[in-house]
Design a protein around this motif. Structure first.
Motif, mmCIF file in Angstrom:
data_model
loop_
_atom_site.group_PDB
_atom_site.id
_atom_site.type_symbol
_atom_site.label_atom_id
_atom_site.label_comp_id
_atom_site.label_asym_id
_atom_site.label_seq_id
_atom_site.Cartn_x
_atom_site.Cartn_y
_atom_site.Cartn_z
ATOM 1 N N TRP A 450 0.840 -1.208 0.000
ATOM 2 C CA TRP A 450 0.000 0.000 0.000
ATOM 3 C C TRP A 450 0.865 1.245 0.000
ATOM 4 O O TRP A 450 0.606 2.201 -0.736
ATOM 5 C CB TRP A 450 -0.904 -0.037 1.228
ATOM 6 C CG TRP A 450 -1.688 1.244 1.424
ATOM 7 C CD1 TRP A 450 -2.844 1.613 0.793
ATOM 8 C CD2 TRP A 450 -1.351 2.314 2.308
ATOM 9 N NE1 TRP A 450 -3.259 2.846 1.218
ATOM 10 C CE2 TRP A 450 -2.347 3.309 2.157
ATOM 11 C CE3 TRP A 450 -0.314 2.531 3.208
ATOM 12 C CZ2 TRP A 450 -2.332 4.500 2.881
ATOM 13 C CZ3 TRP A 450 -0.293 3.712 3.925
ATOM 14 C CH2 TRP A 450 -1.288 4.685 3.774
ATOM 15 N N SER A 451 1.931 1.234 0.861
ATOM 16 C CA SER A 451 2.829 2.374 0.931
ATOM 17 C C SER A 451 3.521 2.612 -0.406
ATOM 18 O O SER A 451 3.689 3.742 -0.857
ATOM 19 C CB SER A 451 3.877 2.128 2.024
ATOM 20 O OG SER A 451 4.786 3.190 2.090
ATOM 21 N N VAL A 454 1.066 4.243 -2.871
ATOM 22 C CA VAL A 454 0.897 5.670 -2.576
ATOM 23 C C VAL A 454 2.094 6.465 -3.100
ATOM 24 O O VAL A 454 1.948 7.555 -3.683
ATOM 25 C CB VAL A 454 0.714 5.892 -1.061
ATOM 26 C CG1 VAL A 454 0.754 7.377 -0.736
ATOM 27 C CG2 VAL A 454 -0.603 5.291 -0.604
ATOM 28 N N ASN A 458 2.101 9.336 -5.912
ATOM 29 C CA ASN A 458 2.663 10.651 -5.624
ATOM 30 C C ASN A 458 3.637 11.081 -6.725
ATOM 31 O O ASN A 458 3.618 12.232 -7.195
ATOM 32 C CB ASN A 458 3.367 10.620 -4.274
ATOM 33 C CG ASN A 458 3.991 11.966 -3.913
ATOM 34 O OD1 ASN A 458 3.282 12.972 -3.838
ATOM 35 N ND2 ASN A 458 5.292 11.973 -3.688
#
Length: 468
Positions: A450-451, A454, A458
């Motif tokens: 998930w990180s 993201v 970004n």
């Protein structure tokens, strides 16, 4: 109540009391007058020390030949002077006591009396006085070939030199003791040797002679013919635990300190409290999740005034609460920090708990600023870097330190394969707290995925903004 208490009512009942008449036949002891004067002196010793000493001297002078009542009176004069702190007078009386040993009293009676006097002398704070007493005793006993009592006196002398850290003189006495232990049956010889080894192993421990300490420790454990006292085995095991600590063998040290604690506890020795602290120390360094106070032997001491700080320290350690851990250390300097052995390994303990807190902190991230970690651990960035380098080298985490941007970049896939950041160490900790290892291995890779998503989003947004 006087300092003498009831000492003068029973002459040799225990080590620090004044001795009984040792079943000596009063009717054959040298006359009713001497007996009456002796007991009269005992009755006034609390109120009139000098008067009592004068009456004891009358008993000594009243014997035509050295005999039982003179021997008893001299012992009382020595004890009275010793208790009063008149060490010069006490030594003079003790030298006179020794003159009765060869022929005035029976061998068993003299051995018991001298041994009890030496036990009393061992409580003296004046080490120079102690040395003079031991030297006089050894000289006297050597002349009459009383080997058994001579061995006991040499052991006490060796203990004195150990306390004074006079290792050269201690080594000479130990050499003599080794030679003295060669005679006798196997069991008695083995038991005496264990007493000598206990002194020798303490010398090697204090002088940091690990090589000789290790060899002697193994030799002690291999002796099967001896029946040593629990206190002696407690000393040997304690030194063995310290040896394992010096080698960084925390798990073995933990086991050995536990055995030492049980020995001291069986002997009723106050040293058990110190060794219990060492057990807790080794437990934390071994990164054990087992509370050392859960065992049947240690549980009664959990709330002991000297131990409660260590109990709280274990609790903070197992919660990975670094703030509380450091607070406990700060507020309990006397019971924890004042022990030089604990102080020697405290940096290792702090490093261990900080490493564990650090691993827990960085687990959800793929990258993290070093300053953030430093603020959380309340240490400098340099110290954080040092901890991370160790964790990377030990393969407890996988990643690299970006020194230019002052951050840690982790490799999610590699760390996920290890069961999350920290690998097996935290998987084991999670399992011990009731969390299944499978859950641990699926949750953190999901967070990492998930990180990563993201972060990718970004970067995509930034690219589009730059093109616009």
């Amino acid at each position: 109540m006087s300092d003498f208490g009831d000492d003068y009512m029973d002459d040799e009942e225990i080590d620090f009391e004044y001795e009984e008449d040792d079943d000596v036949d009063d009717n054959a002891s040298g006359g009713a007058d001497l007996e009456n004067t002796y007991y009269m002196a005992k009755s006034i010793i609390d109120d009139d020390l000098d008067g009592a000493l004068a009456k004891f001297q009358t008993v000594v002078d009243g014997e035509e030949e050295k005999g039982e009542w003179g021997f008893k009176a001299r012992k009382q004069m020595f004890k009275a002077a010793f208790r009063a702190g008149r060490y010069d007078d006490a030594l003079k009386h003790y030298l006179e006591v020794l003159t009765y040993v060869p022929s005035a009293v029976t061998r068993n009676h003299s051995e018991k009396s001298i041994n009890n006097l030496l036990d009393l002398v061992a409580t003296a704070k004046d080490l120079a006085f102690l040395e003079r007493v031991y030297d006089a005793t050894i000289s006297s006993l050597s002349a009459i070939n009383n080997d058994r009592l001579l061995l006991k006196c040499h052991l006490k002398q060796a203990k004195l030199y150990l306390d004074r850290r006079e290792y050269a003189r201690l080594a000479r006495v130990l050499k003599h003791l080794h030679a003295a232990c060669e005679d006798g049956d196997e069991q008695r010889k083995g038991t005496q040797l264990m007493e000598v080894y206990a002194l020798e192993i303490q010398m090697y421990s204090e002088t940091k002679n690990t090589k000789k300490l290790k060899a002697l420790y193994q030799q002690c454990l291999s002796i099967k013919s001896a029946i040593p006292s629990p206190r002696i085995m407690g000393v040997i095991r304690e030194c063995g635990g310290k040896m394992h600590m010096a080698e960084g063998n925390w798990t073995e040290a933990q086991t050995t300190f536990f055995e030492s604690f049980k020995n001291y506890d069986d002997a009723g020795s106050p040293q058990r409290v110190h060794v219990l602290k060492y057990l807790v120390l080794a437990n934390m360094l071994a990164e054990s999740e087992i509370n050392p106070f859960d065992s049947q032997e240690t549980k009664p001491y959990k709330n002991d005034a000297e131990i409660v700080a260590m109990t709280n320290l274990v609790g903070a350690y197992q919660r990975r609460d670094i703030v509380e851990f450091e607070k406990i250390l700060k507020n309990n300097r006397r019971s924890i920090m004042d022990d030089p052995f604990i102080r020697e390994y405290l940096d290792d303990v702090l490093r261990t708990i900080r490493s564990q807190v650090l691993i827990k902190l960085i687990r959800p991230y793929t990258r993290i600023r070093l300053q953030y970690v430093a603020d959380h651990l309340n240490i400098s960035v340099a110290d954080v870097t040092d901890l991370l380098v160790t964790l990377l080298l030990d393969k407890k985490i996988v990643g690299k330190i970006d020194q230019v941007n002052a951050r840690l970049d982790l490799e999610p896939a590699a760390n996920a394969a290890m069961g999350g950041v920290g690998g097996g160490l935290l998987a084991q900790a999670a399992a011990s707290s009731g969390v299944l290892a499978a859950e641990n291995e699926t949750m953190y890779p999901a967070l990492s995925k998930w990180s990563g998503a993201v972060a990718a989003l970004n970067e995509a947004v930034l690219v589009k903004l730059n093109r616009a």
